[in-house]
Enzyme design. Structure first.
Site, PDB file in Angstrom:
ATOM      1  N   GLU A 105      33.377  46.329  43.606  1.00 24.64           N
ATOM      2  CA  GLU A 105      32.352  45.395  44.075  1.00 24.64           C
ATOM      3  C   GLU A 105      31.856  45.649  45.499  1.00 24.64           C
ATOM      4  O   GLU A 105      32.071  44.836  46.403  1.00 24.64           O
ATOM      5  CB  GLU A 105      32.849  43.951  43.971  1.00 24.64           C
ATOM      6  CG  GLU A 105      33.198  43.535  42.556  1.00 24.64           C
ATOM      7  CD  GLU A 105      33.472  42.041  42.426  1.00 24.64           C
ATOM      8  OE1 GLU A 105      33.659  41.363  43.448  1.00 24.64           O
ATOM      9  OE2 GLU A 105      33.507  41.553  41.291  1.00 24.64           O
ATOM     10  N   GLU A 144      36.528  43.321  35.002  1.00 25.78           N
ATOM     11  CA  GLU A 144      37.074  41.989  35.297  1.00 25.78           C
ATOM     12  C   GLU A 144      36.297  40.951  34.512  1.00 25.78           C
ATOM     13  O   GLU A 144      35.066  41.018  34.443  1.00 25.78           O
ATOM     14  CB  GLU A 144      36.939  41.616  36.784  1.00 25.78           C
ATOM     15  CG  GLU A 144      37.826  42.362  37.729  1.00 25.78           C
ATOM     16  CD  GLU A 144      37.618  41.936  39.188  1.00 25.78           C
ATOM     17  OE1 GLU A 144      37.117  40.840  39.458  1.00 25.78           O
ATOM     18  OE2 GLU A 144      37.974  42.765  40.060  1.00 25.78           O
TER      19      GLU A 144
HETATM   20  C1  FCB Z   1      36.000  39.367  41.994  1.00 28.89           C
HETATM   21  C2  FCB Z   1      37.016  40.192  42.756  1.00 28.89           C
HETATM   22  C3  FCB Z   1      38.444  39.848  42.446  1.00 28.89           C
HETATM   23  C4  FCB Z   1      38.639  38.371  42.265  1.00 28.89           C
HETATM   24  C5  FCB Z   1      37.634  37.813  41.295  1.00 28.89           C
HETATM   25  C6  FCB Z   1      37.795  36.342  41.013  1.00 28.89           C
HETATM   26  O1  FCB Z   1      34.826  39.275  42.723  1.00 28.89           O
HETATM   27  O2  FCB Z   1      36.829  41.548  42.469  1.00 28.89           O
HETATM   28  O3  FCB Z   1      39.248  40.377  43.456  1.00 28.89           O
HETATM   29  O4  FCB Z   1      38.604  37.759  43.475  1.00 28.89           O
HETATM   30  O5  FCB Z   1      36.346  38.039  41.763  1.00 28.89           O
END
Ligand code: FCB
Length: 451
Positions: free
Chosen positions: A163, A356
Protein backbone atom coordinates in the site's frame (compact mmCIF):
# COMPACT_ATOMS: atom_id res chain seq x y z
CA UNK A 1 -19.47 -22.19 -5.37
CA UNK A 2 -16.15 -23.14 -6.85
CA UNK A 3 -12.77 -21.50 -7.05
CA UNK A 4 -9.93 -22.32 -9.45
CA UNK A 5 -8.08 -25.56 -8.77
CA UNK A 6 -4.81 -23.95 -7.68
CA UNK A 7 -6.44 -21.12 -5.79
CA UNK A 8 -4.45 -20.27 -2.66
CA UNK A 9 -6.09 -19.62 0.72
CA UNK A 10 -4.14 -17.75 3.34
CA UNK A 11 -3.95 -15.13 6.03
CA UNK A 12 -1.86 -11.97 6.29
CA UNK A 13 -0.03 -9.97 8.94
CA UNK A 14 2.76 -7.42 9.05
CA UNK A 15 5.91 -7.20 11.14
CA UNK A 16 5.30 -4.12 13.26
CA UNK A 17 1.69 -5.07 13.89
CA UNK A 18 2.43 -8.48 15.44
CA UNK A 19 6.10 -9.13 16.19
CA UNK A 20 6.72 -7.03 19.29
CA UNK A 21 10.26 -7.65 20.61
CA UNK A 22 11.03 -4.12 19.52
CA UNK A 23 14.24 -3.96 21.51
CA UNK A 24 15.33 -7.58 21.19
CA UNK A 25 18.32 -9.12 19.51
CA UNK A 26 19.70 -5.97 18.00
CA UNK A 27 16.63 -4.67 16.17
CA UNK A 28 16.98 -0.99 15.28
CA UNK A 29 14.08 1.42 15.78
CA UNK A 30 11.64 2.20 12.99
CA UNK A 31 9.62 5.34 12.39
CA UNK A 32 6.65 3.62 14.04
CA UNK A 33 8.51 3.17 17.35
CA UNK A 34 9.18 6.87 17.36
CA UNK A 35 5.71 7.90 16.18
CA UNK A 36 4.02 5.86 18.93
CA UNK A 37 5.87 7.89 21.56
CA UNK A 38 4.36 11.15 20.35
CA UNK A 39 1.47 12.25 22.52
CA UNK A 40 -1.79 12.04 20.60
CA UNK A 41 -0.36 10.17 17.63
CA UNK A 42 -1.79 6.74 18.45
CA UNK A 43 -4.97 5.99 20.40
CA UNK A 44 -4.32 5.19 24.04
CA UNK A 45 -0.61 5.80 23.41
CA UNK A 46 -0.35 2.22 22.25
CA UNK A 47 2.63 0.85 20.37
CA UNK A 48 3.83 -2.31 18.70
CA UNK A 49 6.62 -2.75 21.26
CA UNK A 50 5.08 -6.01 22.46
CA UNK A 51 2.03 -6.49 20.21
CA UNK A 52 1.32 -10.24 19.82
CA UNK A 53 4.89 -11.14 20.76
CA UNK A 54 4.95 -13.16 17.58
CA UNK A 55 8.74 -12.83 17.52
CA UNK A 56 8.83 -15.24 20.43
CA UNK A 57 5.58 -17.11 19.83
CA UNK A 58 5.94 -17.71 16.10
CA UNK A 59 6.05 -21.48 16.44
CA UNK A 60 2.77 -21.43 18.31
CA UNK A 61 1.33 -19.19 15.61
CA UNK A 62 2.54 -21.49 12.86
CA UNK A 63 0.86 -24.38 14.69
CA UNK A 64 -2.38 -22.39 14.73
CA UNK A 65 -2.09 -21.77 11.01
CA UNK A 66 -1.42 -25.42 10.38
CA UNK A 67 -4.44 -26.37 12.47
CA UNK A 68 -6.59 -24.13 10.30
CA UNK A 69 -5.25 -25.70 7.14
CA UNK A 70 -3.86 -22.40 5.87
CA UNK A 71 -2.06 -22.98 2.60
CA UNK A 72 -0.15 -19.75 2.65
CA UNK A 73 0.88 -16.99 5.00
CA UNK A 74 1.69 -13.42 4.05
CA UNK A 75 4.04 -11.68 6.47
CA UNK A 76 6.36 -8.72 6.21
CA UNK A 77 9.99 -8.31 7.10
CA UNK A 78 11.10 -5.59 9.47
CA UNK A 79 13.87 -3.74 7.63
CA UNK A 80 15.36 -2.38 10.86
CA UNK A 81 15.39 -5.80 12.50
CA UNK A 82 17.65 -6.99 9.71
CA UNK A 83 19.57 -3.76 9.10
CA UNK A 84 19.30 -1.77 12.35
CA UNK A 85 20.42 1.43 10.65
CA UNK A 86 18.67 0.64 7.39
CA UNK A 87 21.98 0.09 5.63
CA UNK A 88 25.41 -1.14 6.55
CA UNK A 89 25.87 -3.96 9.01
CA UNK A 90 23.44 -6.87 8.94
CA UNK A 91 21.98 -7.95 12.27
CA UNK A 92 22.34 -11.70 11.89
CA UNK A 93 20.04 -12.43 14.83
CA UNK A 94 17.28 -10.43 13.20
CA UNK A 95 17.77 -12.10 9.85
CA UNK A 96 17.78 -15.49 11.55
CA UNK A 97 14.26 -14.87 12.78
CA UNK A 98 12.92 -14.76 9.20
CA UNK A 99 14.98 -17.81 8.40
CA UNK A 100 13.38 -19.75 11.24
CA UNK A 101 9.94 -18.41 10.37
CA UNK A 102 10.37 -19.55 6.76
CA UNK A 103 11.59 -22.99 7.81
CA UNK A 104 8.77 -23.34 10.32
CA UNK A 105 6.16 -22.44 7.72
CA UNK A 106 7.55 -24.82 5.15
CA UNK A 107 7.77 -27.62 7.70
CA UNK A 108 4.07 -27.03 8.41
CA UNK A 109 3.24 -27.18 4.72
CA UNK A 110 2.48 -23.45 4.51
CA UNK A 111 3.78 -21.39 1.60
CA UNK A 112 5.45 -18.14 2.68
CA UNK A 113 4.55 -14.87 0.91
CA UNK A 114 7.06 -12.26 2.03
CA UNK A 115 6.43 -8.52 1.83
CA UNK A 116 9.61 -6.45 1.87
CA UNK A 117 8.04 -3.25 3.12
CA UNK A 118 4.94 -2.85 5.25
CA UNK A 119 5.53 0.68 6.56
CA UNK A 120 8.16 0.28 9.33
CA UNK A 121 10.93 2.40 7.81
CA UNK A 122 14.25 2.38 9.71
CA UNK A 123 14.41 5.49 11.89
CA UNK A 124 18.10 6.05 11.23
CA UNK A 125 17.51 6.18 7.48
CA UNK A 126 14.57 8.48 7.95
CA UNK A 127 16.79 10.89 9.84
CA UNK A 128 19.25 10.63 7.00
CA UNK A 129 16.67 11.87 4.52
CA UNK A 130 14.34 8.91 4.15
CA UNK A 131 12.27 8.50 1.02
CA UNK A 132 13.03 12.08 0.01
CA UNK A 133 16.68 11.26 -0.43
CA UNK A 134 17.62 10.66 -4.02
CA UNK A 135 19.48 7.47 -3.09
CA UNK A 136 16.57 6.03 -1.12
CA UNK A 137 15.66 3.55 -3.83
CA UNK A 138 19.22 2.20 -3.80
CA UNK A 139 19.08 1.73 -0.04
CA UNK A 140 15.92 -0.28 -0.51
CA UNK A 141 17.50 -2.36 -3.28
CA UNK A 142 20.42 -3.17 -0.99
CA UNK A 143 18.05 -4.24 1.76
CA UNK A 144 16.21 -6.40 -0.78
CA UNK A 145 19.52 -8.06 -1.71
CA UNK A 146 20.17 -9.07 1.89
CA UNK A 147 16.73 -10.63 2.20
CA UNK A 148 16.70 -12.30 -1.17
CA UNK A 149 20.18 -13.74 -0.70
CA UNK A 150 19.11 -15.33 2.55
CA UNK A 151 15.55 -16.47 1.89
CA UNK A 152 15.14 -17.00 -1.83
CA UNK A 153 16.26 -20.62 -1.75
CA UNK A 154 12.94 -21.26 0.04
CA UNK A 155 10.74 -18.22 -0.50
CA UNK A 156 9.24 -18.00 -3.98
CA UNK A 157 6.47 -15.43 -3.45
CA UNK A 158 7.33 -11.79 -2.90
CA UNK A 159 5.58 -8.47 -2.57
CA UNK A 160 7.77 -5.40 -2.82
CA UNK A 161 5.53 -2.81 -1.14
CA UNK A 162 2.34 -2.85 0.83
CA UNK A 163 0.00 0.00 0.00
CA UNK A 164 2.27 2.83 -1.16
CA UNK A 165 -0.87 4.99 -1.24
CA UNK A 166 -1.36 4.74 2.48
CA UNK A 167 2.13 5.03 3.85
CA UNK A 168 2.94 7.95 1.57
CA UNK A 169 -0.46 9.66 1.83
CA UNK A 170 -0.93 9.16 5.55
CA UNK A 171 2.72 9.32 6.58
CA UNK A 172 3.95 12.31 4.59
CA UNK A 173 0.88 14.24 3.45
CA UNK A 174 -1.74 14.21 6.19
CA UNK A 175 0.54 13.13 9.01
CA UNK A 176 -1.81 10.60 10.57
CA UNK A 177 0.70 7.74 10.28
CA UNK A 178 4.43 7.57 10.90
CA UNK A 179 6.53 9.59 10.40
CA UNK A 180 3.68 12.06 10.90
CA UNK A 181 4.75 14.64 8.33
CA UNK A 182 2.67 17.13 6.39
CA UNK A 183 4.86 17.94 3.45
CA UNK A 184 4.12 20.11 0.46
CA UNK A 185 2.74 18.26 -2.52
CA UNK A 186 5.94 18.42 -4.59
CA UNK A 187 7.83 16.61 -1.83
CA UNK A 188 5.11 14.03 -1.41
CA UNK A 189 5.26 13.32 -5.13
CA UNK A 190 9.04 13.05 -4.94
CA UNK A 191 8.68 10.50 -2.17
CA UNK A 192 6.13 8.63 -4.28
CA UNK A 193 8.48 8.60 -7.25
CA UNK A 194 11.35 7.30 -5.13
CA UNK A 195 9.11 4.56 -3.74
CA UNK A 196 8.19 3.53 -7.28
CA UNK A 197 11.87 3.48 -8.22
CA UNK A 198 12.56 1.38 -5.14
CA UNK A 199 9.85 -1.03 -6.24
CA UNK A 200 11.41 -1.38 -9.69
CA UNK A 201 14.91 -1.89 -8.33
CA UNK A 202 13.68 -4.45 -5.81
CA UNK A 203 11.95 -6.40 -8.57
CA UNK A 204 15.25 -6.42 -10.48
CA UNK A 205 17.03 -7.68 -7.38
CA UNK A 206 14.51 -10.44 -6.76
CA UNK A 207 14.55 -11.57 -10.40
CA UNK A 208 18.29 -11.55 -10.77
CA UNK A 209 19.31 -13.04 -7.41
CA UNK A 210 16.55 -15.51 -6.50
CA UNK A 211 17.72 -19.05 -6.16
CA UNK A 212 14.32 -20.46 -7.14
CA UNK A 213 12.04 -18.98 -9.78
CA UNK A 214 10.30 -16.07 -8.05
CA UNK A 215 6.75 -14.82 -8.31
CA UNK A 216 6.65 -11.09 -7.66
CA UNK A 217 3.76 -8.83 -6.76
CA UNK A 218 2.96 -5.33 -5.58
CA UNK A 219 0.14 -4.85 -3.07
CA UNK A 220 -2.19 -1.89 -3.43
CA UNK A 221 -4.78 -0.25 -1.26
CA UNK A 222 -7.92 0.06 -3.37
CA UNK A 223 -10.52 1.23 -0.85
CA UNK A 224 -12.89 2.85 -1.25
CA UNK A 225 -13.52 0.92 -4.43
CA UNK A 226 -15.85 2.79 -6.78
CA UNK A 227 -18.81 0.45 -7.25
CA UNK A 228 -21.50 1.11 -9.86
CA UNK A 229 -25.02 1.77 -8.57
CA UNK A 230 -26.51 -0.46 -11.25
CA UNK A 231 -24.95 -2.59 -13.93
CA UNK A 232 -25.82 -0.31 -16.82
CA UNK A 233 -22.89 0.62 -19.06
CA UNK A 234 -23.18 4.25 -17.92
CA UNK A 235 -22.97 3.48 -14.22
CA UNK A 236 -20.16 0.98 -14.69
CA UNK A 237 -18.24 3.55 -16.72
CA UNK A 238 -18.84 6.17 -14.00
CA UNK A 239 -17.41 3.85 -11.37
CA UNK A 240 -14.46 2.87 -13.54
CA UNK A 241 -13.65 6.47 -14.39
CA UNK A 242 -13.82 7.48 -10.73
CA UNK A 243 -11.76 4.51 -9.60
CA UNK A 244 -8.91 5.36 -11.95
CA UNK A 245 -9.12 9.16 -11.86
CA UNK A 246 -5.63 10.47 -11.12
CA UNK A 247 -7.18 13.51 -9.45
CA UNK A 248 -8.20 11.34 -6.49
CA UNK A 249 -6.27 12.04 -3.29
CA UNK A 250 -2.93 10.23 -3.36
CA UNK A 251 -3.99 7.93 -0.54
CA UNK A 252 -6.92 6.73 -2.67
CA UNK A 253 -5.27 6.88 -6.01
CA UNK A 254 -5.02 3.79 -8.20
CA UNK A 255 -3.64 4.92 -11.52
CA UNK A 256 -0.90 7.17 -10.14
CA UNK A 257 0.59 4.25 -8.20
CA UNK A 258 -0.07 1.45 -10.66
CA UNK A 259 0.21 2.81 -14.22
CA UNK A 260 3.97 3.54 -13.92
CA UNK A 261 4.61 0.10 -12.43
CA UNK A 262 2.60 -1.88 -14.98
CA UNK A 263 2.20 0.36 -18.02
CA UNK A 264 5.49 2.26 -17.77
CA UNK A 265 3.95 5.73 -17.69
CA UNK A 266 2.22 8.05 -15.29
CA UNK A 267 -1.43 8.61 -16.24
CA UNK A 268 -1.93 11.61 -18.55
CA UNK A 269 -4.66 13.11 -16.38
CA UNK A 270 -2.34 12.88 -13.37
CA UNK A 271 0.55 14.57 -15.15
CA UNK A 272 -1.82 17.43 -15.97
CA UNK A 273 -3.39 17.50 -12.51
CA UNK A 274 -0.07 17.52 -10.64
CA UNK A 275 1.76 19.55 -13.28
CA UNK A 276 3.14 22.26 -10.98
CA UNK A 277 4.40 19.80 -8.38
CA UNK A 278 5.90 17.00 -10.41
CA UNK A 279 9.24 15.71 -9.17
CA UNK A 280 12.32 15.73 -11.36
CA UNK A 281 12.37 12.46 -13.27
CA UNK A 282 15.42 10.86 -14.81
CA UNK A 283 14.97 9.73 -18.39
CA UNK A 284 15.29 6.04 -17.54
CA UNK A 285 13.22 6.18 -14.38
CA UNK A 286 10.06 4.78 -15.88
CA UNK A 287 12.00 1.97 -17.47
CA UNK A 288 13.33 1.09 -14.01
CA UNK A 289 9.94 1.39 -12.37
CA UNK A 290 8.15 -0.77 -14.93
CA UNK A 291 9.48 -4.29 -14.38
CA UNK A 292 7.62 -7.43 -15.37
CA UNK A 293 5.38 -8.54 -12.51
CA UNK A 294 3.68 -11.85 -11.90
CA UNK A 295 0.63 -10.48 -10.18
CA UNK A 296 -0.97 -7.55 -8.43
CA UNK A 297 -2.12 -7.76 -4.83
CA UNK A 298 -5.32 -5.92 -3.95
CA UNK A 299 -6.15 -5.03 -0.36
CA UNK A 300 -9.92 -4.64 -0.38
CA UNK A 301 -12.04 -3.40 2.52
CA UNK A 302 -14.90 -1.21 1.39
CA UNK A 303 -16.48 0.73 -1.43
CA UNK A 304 -18.44 3.77 -2.40
CA UNK A 305 -21.28 3.80 -4.95
CA UNK A 306 -21.25 5.86 -8.16
CA UNK A 307 -23.72 6.42 -10.95
CA UNK A 308 -23.85 8.50 -14.11
CA UNK A 309 -25.41 11.87 -13.27
CA UNK A 310 -27.92 13.64 -15.47
CA UNK A 311 -25.14 15.11 -17.64
CA UNK A 312 -23.31 11.77 -17.74
CA UNK A 313 -20.53 12.68 -15.30
CA UNK A 314 -20.00 10.36 -12.33
CA UNK A 315 -21.73 11.23 -9.11
CA UNK A 316 -21.55 9.59 -5.73
CA UNK A 317 -24.61 7.86 -4.31
CA UNK A 318 -24.50 8.66 -0.60
CA UNK A 319 -24.33 5.71 1.75
CA UNK A 320 -27.58 5.31 3.68
CA UNK A 321 -27.18 6.16 7.38
CA UNK A 322 -28.41 2.70 8.35
CA UNK A 323 -25.93 0.94 6.05
CA UNK A 324 -24.04 -1.84 7.84
CA UNK A 325 -20.61 -0.78 9.06
CA UNK A 326 -17.71 -2.40 10.87
CA UNK A 327 -16.34 -1.14 14.18
CA UNK A 328 -13.87 0.94 12.16
CA UNK A 329 -16.92 2.64 10.63
CA UNK A 330 -16.08 1.25 7.20
CA UNK A 331 -19.22 0.41 5.22
CA UNK A 332 -19.70 -3.26 4.37
CA UNK A 333 -19.68 -3.35 0.56
CA UNK A 334 -19.06 -6.91 -0.65
CA UNK A 335 -19.29 -5.88 -4.33
CA UNK A 336 -16.12 -3.85 -3.83
CA UNK A 337 -14.16 -7.10 -4.06
CA UNK A 338 -15.67 -7.95 -7.43
CA UNK A 339 -15.36 -4.50 -8.96
CA UNK A 340 -11.81 -3.85 -7.78
CA UNK A 341 -10.72 -7.18 -9.25
CA UNK A 342 -12.57 -6.65 -12.49
CA UNK A 343 -11.38 -3.08 -13.00
CA UNK A 344 -7.76 -3.98 -12.26
CA UNK A 345 -7.89 -7.01 -14.49
CA UNK A 346 -9.37 -4.98 -17.37
CA UNK A 347 -6.83 -2.17 -17.11
CA UNK A 348 -3.65 -4.08 -16.33
CA UNK A 349 -4.24 -7.65 -17.49
CA UNK A 350 -2.14 -9.09 -14.67
CA UNK A 351 -3.24 -11.99 -12.45
CA UNK A 352 -4.71 -10.81 -9.18
CA UNK A 353 -4.39 -11.99 -5.62
CA UNK A 354 -6.46 -10.54 -2.80
CA UNK A 355 -3.59 -9.72 -0.48
CA UNK A 356 -5.87 -8.44 2.30
CA UNK A 357 -9.58 -8.52 3.09
CA UNK A 358 -11.36 -8.60 6.40
CA UNK A 359 -13.11 -6.49 8.99
CA UNK A 360 -12.67 -5.00 12.44
CA UNK A 361 -15.03 -5.75 15.30
CA UNK A 362 -15.03 -5.50 19.07
CA UNK A 363 -14.63 -9.20 19.73
CA UNK A 364 -14.58 -10.67 23.21
CA UNK A 365 -14.15 -14.14 24.64
CA UNK A 366 -17.59 -15.33 25.79
CA UNK A 367 -18.16 -17.23 29.02
CA UNK A 368 -18.19 -20.42 26.96
CA UNK A 369 -14.57 -19.71 26.05
CA UNK A 370 -15.37 -18.99 22.41
CA UNK A 371 -15.32 -15.81 20.35
CA UNK A 372 -18.61 -15.54 18.47
CA UNK A 373 -17.77 -13.20 15.63
CA UNK A 374 -20.78 -13.91 13.47
CA UNK A 375 -20.59 -10.54 11.73
CA UNK A 376 -17.14 -11.45 10.45
CA UNK A 377 -18.35 -14.77 9.07
CA UNK A 378 -21.20 -13.02 7.27
CA UNK A 379 -18.79 -10.38 6.02
CA UNK A 380 -16.29 -12.89 4.68
CA UNK A 381 -19.02 -15.05 3.17
CA UNK A 382 -20.46 -12.10 1.28
CA UNK A 383 -17.09 -10.82 0.07
CA UNK A 384 -16.01 -14.30 -1.02
CA UNK A 385 -19.22 -14.68 -2.98
CA UNK A 386 -18.18 -11.61 -4.95
CA UNK A 387 -14.69 -12.98 -5.37
CA UNK A 388 -16.17 -16.11 -6.81
CA UNK A 389 -18.12 -13.99 -9.29
CA UNK A 390 -14.88 -12.42 -10.46
CA UNK A 391 -13.32 -15.87 -10.90
CA UNK A 392 -16.33 -17.18 -12.81
CA UNK A 393 -16.20 -14.20 -15.17
CA UNK A 394 -12.63 -14.94 -16.12
CA UNK A 395 -10.53 -12.70 -13.89
CA UNK A 396 -7.25 -14.56 -13.39
CA UNK A 397 -7.54 -14.78 -9.62
CA UNK A 398 -4.75 -16.56 -7.78
CA UNK A 399 -5.70 -16.49 -4.13
CA UNK A 400 -7.08 -14.80 -1.07
CA UNK A 401 -5.50 -13.68 2.21
CA UNK A 402 -7.73 -12.79 5.09
CA UNK A 403 -6.62 -9.76 7.10
CA UNK A 404 -5.68 -10.77 9.63
CA UNK A 405 -4.49 -13.98 11.19
CA UNK A 406 -4.26 -12.34 14.62
CA UNK A 407 -5.77 -9.35 16.33
CA UNK A 408 -2.95 -6.83 16.24
CA UNK A 409 -1.66 -3.29 16.47
CA UNK A 410 -3.85 -1.33 14.06
CA UNK A 411 -1.54 1.65 13.47
CA UNK A 412 -2.99 4.97 14.69
CA UNK A 413 -5.98 3.07 16.12
CA UNK A 414 -3.73 1.14 18.48
CA UNK A 415 -5.45 -2.02 19.72
CA UNK A 416 -8.98 -0.66 19.42
CA UNK A 417 -9.74 -2.36 16.09
CA UNK A 418 -9.56 -6.12 16.02
CA UNK A 419 -9.19 -7.67 12.59
CA UNK A 420 -8.01 -11.15 13.58
CA UNK A 421 -9.66 -14.49 13.00
CA UNK A 422 -7.67 -15.36 16.11
CA UNK A 423 -8.33 -13.38 19.28
CA UNK A 424 -5.38 -12.19 21.35
CA UNK A 425 -5.56 -11.55 25.06
CA UNK A 426 -2.67 -9.12 25.30
CA UNK A 427 -2.18 -9.55 29.05
CA UNK A 428 -1.58 -13.29 28.78
CA UNK A 429 -0.75 -13.57 25.05
CA UNK A 430 -3.38 -16.28 24.95
CA UNK A 431 -4.63 -17.05 21.44
CA UNK A 432 -8.26 -18.13 20.93
CA UNK A 433 -9.64 -19.19 17.58
CA UNK A 434 -12.69 -17.12 16.77
CA UNK A 435 -15.72 -18.75 15.17
CA UNK A 436 -14.61 -17.15 11.91
CA UNK A 437 -11.31 -19.06 12.05
CA UNK A 438 -13.18 -22.35 12.39
CA UNK A 439 -15.47 -21.38 9.56
CA UNK A 440 -12.51 -20.32 7.40
CA UNK A 441 -10.93 -23.71 8.03
CA UNK A 442 -13.95 -25.35 6.37
CA UNK A 443 -13.85 -22.89 3.51
CA UNK A 444 -10.22 -23.73 2.85
CA UNK A 445 -10.76 -27.48 3.12
CA UNK A 446 -13.56 -27.26 0.55
CA UNK A 447 -11.73 -24.77 -1.72
CA UNK A 448 -14.55 -22.31 -1.13
CA UNK A 449 -17.37 -24.74 -1.84
CA UNK A 450 -19.01 -24.13 1.56
CA UNK A 451 -19.09 -20.38 1.30
C1 FCB B 1 -4.41 -2.07 5.50
C2 FCB B 1 -3.00 -2.36 6.00
C3 FCB B 1 -2.94 -3.36 7.12
C4 FCB B 1 -4.07 -3.20 8.08
C5 FCB B 1 -5.39 -3.15 7.36
C6 FCB B 1 -6.59 -3.05 8.26
O1 FCB B 1 -4.47 -0.79 4.98
O2 FCB B 1 -2.22 -2.84 4.94
O3 FCB B 1 -1.69 -3.24 7.73
O4 FCB B 1 -3.86 -2.11 8.86
O5 FCB B 1 -5.41 -2.08 6.47
Amino acid sequence: MTFPKNFVWGAATSAYQIEGAAGDDGRGPSIWDEFCRRPGAVLQRASGAIACDHYHLYLQDIALMQGLGLQSYRFSISWSRVLPCGMGAVNEDGLDFYDRLTDGLLAAGITPYATLYHWDYPLALHRFGGWLHRESSDWFARYAEVIVDRLSDRVRHWFTFNEPQIFVGFGYQDGSHAPGEKLELSKVLTIGHNVLLAHGKAVQVIRSRSKIMPSIGYALSVSPVAVPATETDQDIQSARQTFFAASRPLSRNNSWWTDPVVLGRYPEDGLAFFEKDLPPMGKDDLRTICQPLDLLGLNVYFGETYRAGADGTPEVVPCAPEHERTSFNWPVVPESLYWASRFYWERYGLPIIISENGMAAHDTVSPDGCVHDGQRIDFLRRYLTQLQRACSEGVDMRGYFVWSLLDNFEWAEGYTQQFGIVHIDYASQQRTLKDSALWYKEVIAANGAVV
